[in-house]
Scaffold this active site. Structure first.
Site, PDB file in Angstrom:
ATOM      1  N   SER A 223       0.735  -1.318  -0.092  1.00 40.40           N
ATOM      2  CA  SER A 223      -0.047  -0.075   0.077  1.00 40.40           C
ATOM      3  C   SER A 223       1.033   1.301  -0.183  1.00 40.40           C
ATOM      4  O   SER A 223       1.965   1.068   0.321  1.00 40.40           O
ATOM      5  CB  SER A 223      -0.750  -0.093   1.482  1.00 40.40           C
ATOM      6  OG  SER A 223      -1.603   1.322   1.453  1.00 40.40           O
TER       7      SER A 223
ATOM      8  N   TYR B 118      -1.959  -1.657  10.503  1.00 34.46           N
ATOM      9  CA  TYR B 118      -2.138  -1.690   8.898  1.00 34.46           C
ATOM     10  C   TYR B 118      -0.766  -1.018   8.481  1.00 34.46           C
ATOM     11  O   TYR B 118      -0.135  -1.765   7.763  1.00 34.46           O
ATOM     12  CB  TYR B 118      -3.244  -1.071   8.316  1.00 34.46           C
ATOM     13  CG  TYR B 118      -3.284  -1.040   6.921  1.00 34.46           C
ATOM     14  CD1 TYR B 118      -4.106  -2.286   6.415  1.00 34.46           C
ATOM     15  CD2 TYR B 118      -3.016  -0.043   6.000  1.00 34.46           C
ATOM     16  CE1 TYR B 118      -4.398  -2.152   4.824  1.00 34.46           C
ATOM     17  CE2 TYR B 118      -3.291  -0.133   4.550  1.00 34.46           C
ATOM     18  CZ  TYR B 118      -3.946  -1.366   4.184  1.00 34.46           C
ATOM     19  OH  TYR B 118      -4.190  -1.380   2.762  1.00 34.46           O
TER      20      TYR B 118
END
Ligand code: NAD
Length: 260
Positions: free
Chosen positions: A142, A155
């Site tokens: 990401s 995350y």
């Protein structure tokens, strides 16, 4: 049909980014295993691909369960003959400030992203290392593999961790013709992101429109979401690249949000 004769295993392929990646690899000729914890949805994706004339199978696969990962990977090898491309993509998101972050949520996010990447890699390498036949392992990272945002401690930590795993694999895998990459999307409108819009609006005390325009797309060059196709085409490019000129790399697909 650049991937004719190749076998791809994509985790989290019953939805969103993983599904689009599976479609793109299948369209390029690969036999594709749709590996997901949601078996019914995975079966629907596999059936859809078969109707289009592609080779596909669904695999019941919780990426945090070592035995399930081993057995699921073996089933793919038994059915299609090998695993040439692993896309470790399954993921979830939990948003909360660190001081209120439940330890159970932290462990769940880390388990799916980091343990899942490790377990699926280990299971695939058993086949890729055989006779040094080689392969490609691509992790869905990401922009949060490179940047931090509030509320996403687990995350961001997990996605940073994937860079380390990919880099070690690039070095260990090279003698066996195995390459690795991390593909790092900006915000893509999948169920994972749709869920975050109201959650972030509430946590940050702003409107949903502001979450989209400021928090999610404020730093892009064009105010656009990254598309499923943007990500799938990048994975396809890396899966078909012929040499180890690229390995251990991070490819950021984010409309300019993060540049490196
Ligand atoms: P999604 O929710 O649409 O799909 C995720 C899939 O993973 C689902 O099919 C789900 O059933 C599956 N899954 C969840 N837990 C699993 C487990 N334990 N074992 C096997 N499968 C499991 O999400 P998405 O947006 O397509 O996300 C896919 C990946 O892309 C994730 O790793 C996510 O972090 C990453 N990512 C997404 C975005 C975005 O904006 N959507 C941006 C950057 C990175």
């Amino acid at each position: 049909m650049q991937l004719q004769g190749k076998v791809a295993l994509v985790t989290g392929a019953a939805s969103g980014i993983g599904k689009e990646i599976a479609d793109a690899l299948a369209a390029a000729g690969a036999a594709v295993a749709i590996a997901d914890i949601n078996l019914a949805a995975a079966q629907a994706v596999a059936e859809d691909l078969k109707l289009k004339g592609c080779q596909a199978m669904a695999v019941d696969f919780d990426v945090t369960d070592e035995a399930a990962v081993e057995q699921g990977t073996q089933r793919v090898v038994d059915t299609f003959g090998s695993v040439d491309i692993l896309v470790s993509n399954a993921g979830i998101q939990v948003v909360n400030p660190i001081d209120q972050f439940a330890y159970a949520d932290w462990k769940r996010v880390m388990a799916i992203h980091v343990d899942g990447a490790f377990l699926t890699t280990k299971a695939a390498l058993k086949h890729m290392y055989k006779d040094d036949r080689g392969g490609i392992v691509i992790y869905t990272g990401s922009v949060h593999s490179h940047l931090a945002s509030p509320l996403k401690a687990a995350y961001v930590t997990a996605k940073h961790g994937l860079l380390g795993l990919a880099r070690v694999l690039a070095k260990e895998g090279a003698p066996h013709n195995v390459r690795s990459h991390v593909v790092c999307p900006g915000f893509v409108r999948t169920p994972l992101v749709e869920k975050q819009i109201p959650e972030q609006a509430e946590e940050l005390g702003i409107s949903e429109d502001e979450v989209i325009k400021k928090v999610m797309l404020g730093n892009t060059v064009d105010g656009e979401f990254t598309t499923l196709q943007d990500v799938a085409q990048t994975v396809l490019f890396l899966s078909t690249f012929p040499t180890a000129a690229f390995t251990g790399q991070s490819f950021v697909v984010s409309h300019g949000w993060y540049m490196h």
